[in-house]
Design a protein around this motif. Structure first.
Motif, PDB file in Angstrom:
ATOM      1  N   VAL A   1       0.808  -1.221   0.000  1.00  0.00           N
ATOM      2  CA  VAL A   1       0.000   0.000   0.000  1.00  0.00           C
ATOM      3  C   VAL A   1       0.840   1.269   0.000  1.00  0.00           C
ATOM      4  O   VAL A   1       0.356   2.330  -0.397  1.00  0.00           O
ATOM      5  N   GLU A   2       2.080   1.201   0.460  1.00  0.00           N
ATOM      6  CA  GLU A   2       2.889   2.412   0.479  1.00  0.00           C
ATOM      7  C   GLU A   2       3.268   2.826  -0.940  1.00  0.00           C
ATOM      8  O   GLU A   2       3.449   2.002  -1.831  1.00  0.00           O
ATOM      9  N   ARG A   3       3.449   4.097  -1.099  1.00  0.00           N
ATOM     10  CA  ARG A   3       3.541   4.706  -2.423  1.00  0.00           C
ATOM     11  C   ARG A   3       4.612   4.087  -3.303  1.00  0.00           C
ATOM     12  O   ARG A   3       4.389   3.850  -4.486  1.00  0.00           O
ATOM     13  N   ARG A   4       5.771   3.790  -2.762  1.00  0.00           N
ATOM     14  CA  ARG A   4       6.876   3.351  -3.596  1.00  0.00           C
ATOM     15  C   ARG A   4       7.085   1.838  -3.615  1.00  0.00           C
ATOM     16  O   ARG A   4       7.806   1.312  -4.431  1.00  0.00           O
ATOM     17  N   GLY A   5       6.490   1.122  -2.682  1.00  0.00           N
ATOM     18  CA  GLY A   5       6.531  -0.337  -2.742  1.00  0.00           C
ATOM     19  C   GLY A   5       7.895  -0.953  -2.584  1.00  0.00           C
ATOM     20  O   GLY A   5       8.158  -2.040  -3.121  1.00  0.00           O
ATOM     21  N   TYR A   6       8.782  -0.290  -1.849  1.00  0.00           N
ATOM     22  CA  TYR A   6      10.138  -0.811  -1.628  1.00  0.00           C
ATOM     23  C   TYR A   6      10.527  -0.549  -0.192  1.00  0.00           C
ATOM     24  O   TYR A   6      10.282   0.537   0.347  1.00  0.00           O
ATOM     25  N   PHE A   7      11.164  -1.558   0.441  1.00  0.00           N
ATOM     26  CA  PHE A   7      11.601  -1.379   1.824  1.00  0.00           C
ATOM     27  C   PHE A   7      12.874  -2.181   2.043  1.00  0.00           C
ATOM     28  O   PHE A   7      12.932  -3.377   1.769  1.00  0.00           O
ATOM     29  N   ASN A   8      13.914  -1.490   2.530  1.00  0.00           N
ATOM     30  CA  ASN A   8      15.175  -2.141   2.870  1.00  0.00           C
ATOM     31  C   ASN A   8      15.009  -2.871   4.199  1.00  0.00           C
ATOM     32  O   ASN A   8      14.546  -2.269   5.174  1.00  0.00           O
TER      33      ASN A   8
ATOM     34  N   PRO B   1      22.970  11.326  -9.412  1.00  0.00           N
ATOM     35  CA  PRO B   1      22.832  12.186  -8.225  1.00  0.00           C
ATOM     36  C   PRO B   1      24.201  12.434  -7.586  1.00  0.00           C
ATOM     37  O   PRO B   1      25.080  11.572  -7.623  1.00  0.00           O
ATOM     38  N   ASP B   2      24.376  13.601  -7.000  1.00  0.00           N
ATOM     39  CA  ASP B   2      25.646  13.897  -6.338  1.00  0.00           C
ATOM     40  C   ASP B   2      25.843  13.030  -5.097  1.00  0.00           C
ATOM     41  O   ASP B   2      26.954  12.609  -4.789  1.00  0.00           O
ATOM     42  N   ILE B   3      24.740  12.778  -4.374  1.00  0.00           N
ATOM     43  CA  ILE B   3      24.814  12.057  -3.107  1.00  0.00           C
ATOM     44  C   ILE B   3      23.847  10.870  -3.121  1.00  0.00           C
ATOM     45  O   ILE B   3      22.699  10.993  -3.548  1.00  0.00           O
ATOM     46  N   LEU B   4      24.327   9.732  -2.637  1.00  0.00           N
ATOM     47  CA  LEU B   4      23.496   8.550  -2.422  1.00  0.00           C
ATOM     48  C   LEU B   4      23.582   8.195  -0.941  1.00  0.00           C
ATOM     49  O   LEU B   4      24.656   8.278  -0.337  1.00  0.00           O
ATOM     50  N   ALA B   5      22.456   7.785  -0.355  1.00  0.00           N
ATOM     51  CA  ALA B   5      22.468   7.486   1.071  1.00  0.00           C
ATOM     52  C   ALA B   5      21.376   6.488   1.415  1.00  0.00           C
ATOM     53  O   ALA B   5      20.328   6.445   0.768  1.00  0.00           O
TER      54      ALA B   5
ATOM     55  N   ILE C   1       8.343  -3.207  -9.111  1.00  0.00           N
ATOM     56  CA  ILE C   1       9.215  -3.883 -10.082  1.00  0.00           C
ATOM     57  C   ILE C   1       8.791  -3.539 -11.500  1.00  0.00           C
ATOM     58  O   ILE C   1       9.617  -3.198 -12.362  1.00  0.00           O
ATOM     59  N   GLN C   2       7.491  -3.588 -11.751  1.00  0.00           N
ATOM     60  CA  GLN C   2       7.010  -3.380 -13.119  1.00  0.00           C
ATOM     61  C   GLN C   2       6.896  -1.895 -13.480  1.00  0.00           C
ATOM     62  O   GLN C   2       6.534  -1.566 -14.610  1.00  0.00           O
ATOM     63  N   ARG C   3       7.253  -1.037 -12.535  1.00  0.00           N
ATOM     64  CA  ARG C   3       7.349   0.381 -12.871  1.00  0.00           C
ATOM     65  C   ARG C   3       8.452   0.598 -13.906  1.00  0.00           C
ATOM     66  O   ARG C   3       8.412   1.542 -14.691  1.00  0.00           O
ATOM     67  N   ARG C   4       9.444  -0.277 -13.873  1.00  0.00           N
ATOM     68  CA  ARG C   4      10.502  -0.282 -14.887  1.00  0.00           C
ATOM     69  C   ARG C   4      10.167  -1.341 -15.934  1.00  0.00           C
ATOM     70  O   ARG C   4       9.617  -2.402 -15.602  1.00  0.00           O
ATOM     71  N   PRO C   5      10.518  -1.115 -17.194  1.00  0.00           N
ATOM     72  CA  PRO C   5      10.289  -2.147 -18.213  1.00  0.00           C
ATOM     73  C   PRO C   5      11.246  -3.315 -18.019  1.00  0.00           C
ATOM     74  O   PRO C   5      12.306  -3.182 -17.398  1.00  0.00           O
ATOM     75  N   ARG C   6      10.882  -4.438 -18.539  1.00  0.00           N
ATOM     76  CA  ARG C   6      11.723  -5.630 -18.423  1.00  0.00           C
ATOM     77  C   ARG C   6      13.114  -5.390 -19.011  1.00  0.00           C
ATOM     78  O   ARG C   6      14.114  -5.954 -18.537  1.00  0.00           O
TER      79      ARG C   6
ATOM     80  N   GLU D   1      24.624  -1.886  -3.941  1.00  0.00           N
ATOM     81  CA  GLU D   1      24.020  -1.613  -2.631  1.00  0.00           C
ATOM     82  C   GLU D   1      23.380  -0.234  -2.604  1.00  0.00           C
ATOM     83  O   GLU D   1      22.381  -0.014  -1.928  1.00  0.00           O
ATOM     84  N   HIS D   2      23.973   0.711  -3.339  1.00  0.00           N
ATOM     85  CA  HIS D   2      23.516   2.098  -3.285  1.00  0.00           C
ATOM     86  C   HIS D   2      22.527   2.454  -4.386  1.00  0.00           C
ATOM     87  O   HIS D   2      22.001   3.563  -4.392  1.00  0.00           O
ATOM     88  N   MET D   3      22.244   1.530  -5.302  1.00  0.00           N
ATOM     89  CA  MET D   3      21.382   1.861  -6.440  1.00  0.00           C
ATOM     90  C   MET D   3      19.996   1.226  -6.385  1.00  0.00           C
ATOM     91  O   MET D   3      19.127   1.571  -7.178  1.00  0.00           O
ATOM     92  N   TRP D   4      19.761   0.277  -5.467  1.00  0.00           N
ATOM     93  CA  TRP D   4      18.442  -0.356  -5.395  1.00  0.00           C
ATOM     94  C   TRP D   4      17.313   0.647  -5.171  1.00  0.00           C
ATOM     95  O   TRP D   4      16.264   0.550  -5.839  1.00  0.00           O
ATOM     96  N   PRO D   5      17.461   1.618  -4.251  1.00  0.00           N
ATOM     97  CA  PRO D   5      16.348   2.570  -4.061  1.00  0.00           C
ATOM     98  C   PRO D   5      16.015   3.344  -5.336  1.00  0.00           C
ATOM     99  O   PRO D   5      14.843   3.633  -5.593  1.00  0.00           O
ATOM    100  N   TRP D   6      17.032   3.671  -6.116  1.00  0.00           N
ATOM    101  CA  TRP D   6      16.751   4.387  -7.366  1.00  0.00           C
ATOM    102  C   TRP D   6      16.051   3.474  -8.364  1.00  0.00           C
ATOM    103  O   TRP D   6      15.127   3.884  -9.060  1.00  0.00           O
ATOM    104  N   LEU D   7      16.479   2.235  -8.419  1.00  0.00           N
ATOM    105  CA  LEU D   7      15.879   1.290  -9.359  1.00  0.00           C
ATOM    106  C   LEU D   7      14.384   1.146  -9.115  1.00  0.00           C
ATOM    107  O   LEU D   7      13.582   1.157 -10.045  1.00  0.00           O
ATOM    108  N   PHE D   8      14.003   1.018  -7.847  1.00  0.00           N
ATOM    109  CA  PHE D   8      12.608   0.696  -7.538  1.00  0.00           C
ATOM    110  C   PHE D   8      11.732   1.895  -7.183  1.00  0.00           C
ATOM    111  O   PHE D   8      10.511   1.820  -7.310  1.00  0.00           O
ATOM    112  N   LYS D   9      12.326   2.990  -6.711  1.00  0.00           N
ATOM    113  CA  LYS D   9      11.474   4.137  -6.349  1.00  0.00           C
ATOM    114  C   LYS D   9      12.040   5.482  -6.789  1.00  0.00           C
ATOM    115  O   LYS D   9      11.526   6.526  -6.387  1.00  0.00           O
ATOM    116  N   SER D  10      13.094   5.448  -7.612  1.00  0.00           N
ATOM    117  CA  SER D  10      13.665   6.675  -8.194  1.00  0.00           C
ATOM    118  C   SER D  10      14.024   7.703  -7.133  1.00  0.00           C
ATOM    119  O   SER D  10      13.803   8.911  -7.302  1.00  0.00           O
TER     120      SER D  10
END
Length: 357
Positions: free
Chosen positions: A159-166, A209-213, A227-232, A257-266
């Motif tokens: 239900v949360e907007r971005r559907g991703y949780f570490n 992005p200049d900073i990833l965190a 997941i399907q927000r991005r094309p296959r 490790e630092h790119m998963w949040p961008w992949l799934f929720k930009s």
């Protein structure tokens, strides 16, 4: 005194010394490690299947090697309804599920799943390493993956907007700024920093992005929608890069490790407050940050005490080990008391607020 008498005296002294060592030092160490003090089964008391998750389908994607033991996942079937465990084996091409080549650490296994299952995804996909008790899960989650997953509110992920949780919620120094992508090979602070711009450009068309965190360590849960927000083709692109790159597995694993949040929720930063995430996602609710920090200090103290009760330390210094054991039991009791209270507060808070559904 005859030579025979001297020899017998020496042997008797050696025998008495060995008996003393065995009874005063070795046996207490063996007894403690073989027959530890019974403790409440906190792990099992707190874990429970949530009735709000009964209709969700879930895939647990486990990144492993052939020698890993993932039998701990068996207990999850009774705690997560509609669960399917998918074990990827990096170093066995005869395994039912495996990456194209044995490289890229967990990243290539994850992308193999995302690409191959893209059109047949469940509601929720959980990505984990093969170890049940990895260092990068917190003491607030008993440093135990099966406990964390059993407590996780999967419906919130949906239900949360971005559907991703570490799965890890502690970020400490990793937020609000951890990776500076402007660093070069001449002035980097973290080993992977100078690699980030090239890795980013190889996997995304977006500006770097200049900073990833955010928290480490490539264990997370994500919804089908995210997941399907991005094309296959995005996942195919990343798979191809992982297969073809000449970078070491260590660097590849660290940059992803630092790119998963961008992949799934930009989002370049994944810095939700730790206490809030624990309560919202795991129903482990500490009253305030001070209480959470006090619990974490207790957990760290218990970890330090463990070193003092090791078999070798206990055999060499039994009195010190005995004192450490007593203190460790006291700390363990307090850990259980505080975590049980935080869990009960979480259950009460959720019941009071009502269901999200």
């Amino acid at each position: 005194m005859s030579k025979k008498s001297v020899k017998l005296s020496v042997l008797a002294a050696i025998f008495i010394s060995l008996v003393y060592l065995a009874t005063d030092r070795v046996w207490p160490a063996i007894k403690y490690h073989a027959f530890p003090r019974p403790r409440p089964a906190l792990l099992h008391e707190l874990q429970h299947p949530s009735p709000t998750q009964n209709n969700l389908t879930v895939n647990l994607v486990v990144a492993s090697t052939a020698e890993d033991d993932i039998s701990w996942t068996d207990k999850l079937y009774s705690r997560i309804p509609n669960l399917t465990v998918l074990r990827y084996v990096s170093d066995s091409q005869t395994s039912g599920l495996h990456p194209p080549v044995a490289k890229g650490r967990e990243a290539l296994m994850y992308f193999t799943y995302l690409h191959d299952f893209y059109d047949h995804l469940p509601d929720i996909s959980i990505f984990v390493h093969a170890e049940e008790t990895p260092w990068h899960l917190e003491g607030t989650l008993l440093q135990n993956t099966s406990f964390a997953l059993s407590q996780l509110d999967l419906m919130r992920v949906v239900v949360e907007r971005r559907g991703y949780f570490n799965l890890r919620v502690t970020w400490r120094a990793a937020c609000p700024a951890w990776i500076d992508t402007r660093k070069t090979f001449e002035n980097w602070e973290k080993q992977e920093e100078p690699y980030m711009p090239q890795a980013w450009a190889a996997n995304f068309d977006d500006p770097v992005p200049d900073i990833l965190a955010g928290p480490c360590c490539s264990q997370f849960v994500v919804s089908r929608t995210a997941i399907q927000r991005r094309p296959r083709e995005q996942y195919e692109r990343s798979m191809k890069w992982l297969v073809e790159t000449s970078w070491s597995d260590q660097i590849v694993g660290r940059v992803w490790e630092h790119m998963w949040p961008w992949l799934f929720k930009s989002e370049a930063k994944d810095c939700a407050p730790e206490r809030e995430s624990l309560c919202r996602m795991y129903s482990v609710c500490f009253e305030d940050d001070r209480q959470l920090e006090a619990y974490k200090e207790l957990w760290e103290e218990r970890e330090r005490l463990k070193e003092k009760v090791s078999f070798l330390r206990a055999s060499w210094a039994p009195r010190t080990a005995t004192e450490a054991r007593k203190k460790m039991d006291e700390v363990g009791d307090e850990i259980e008391r505080q975590l049980s209270r935080a869990w009960e507060d979480g259950r009460a808070s959720k019941a009071e607020a009502g269901s999200l559904r």
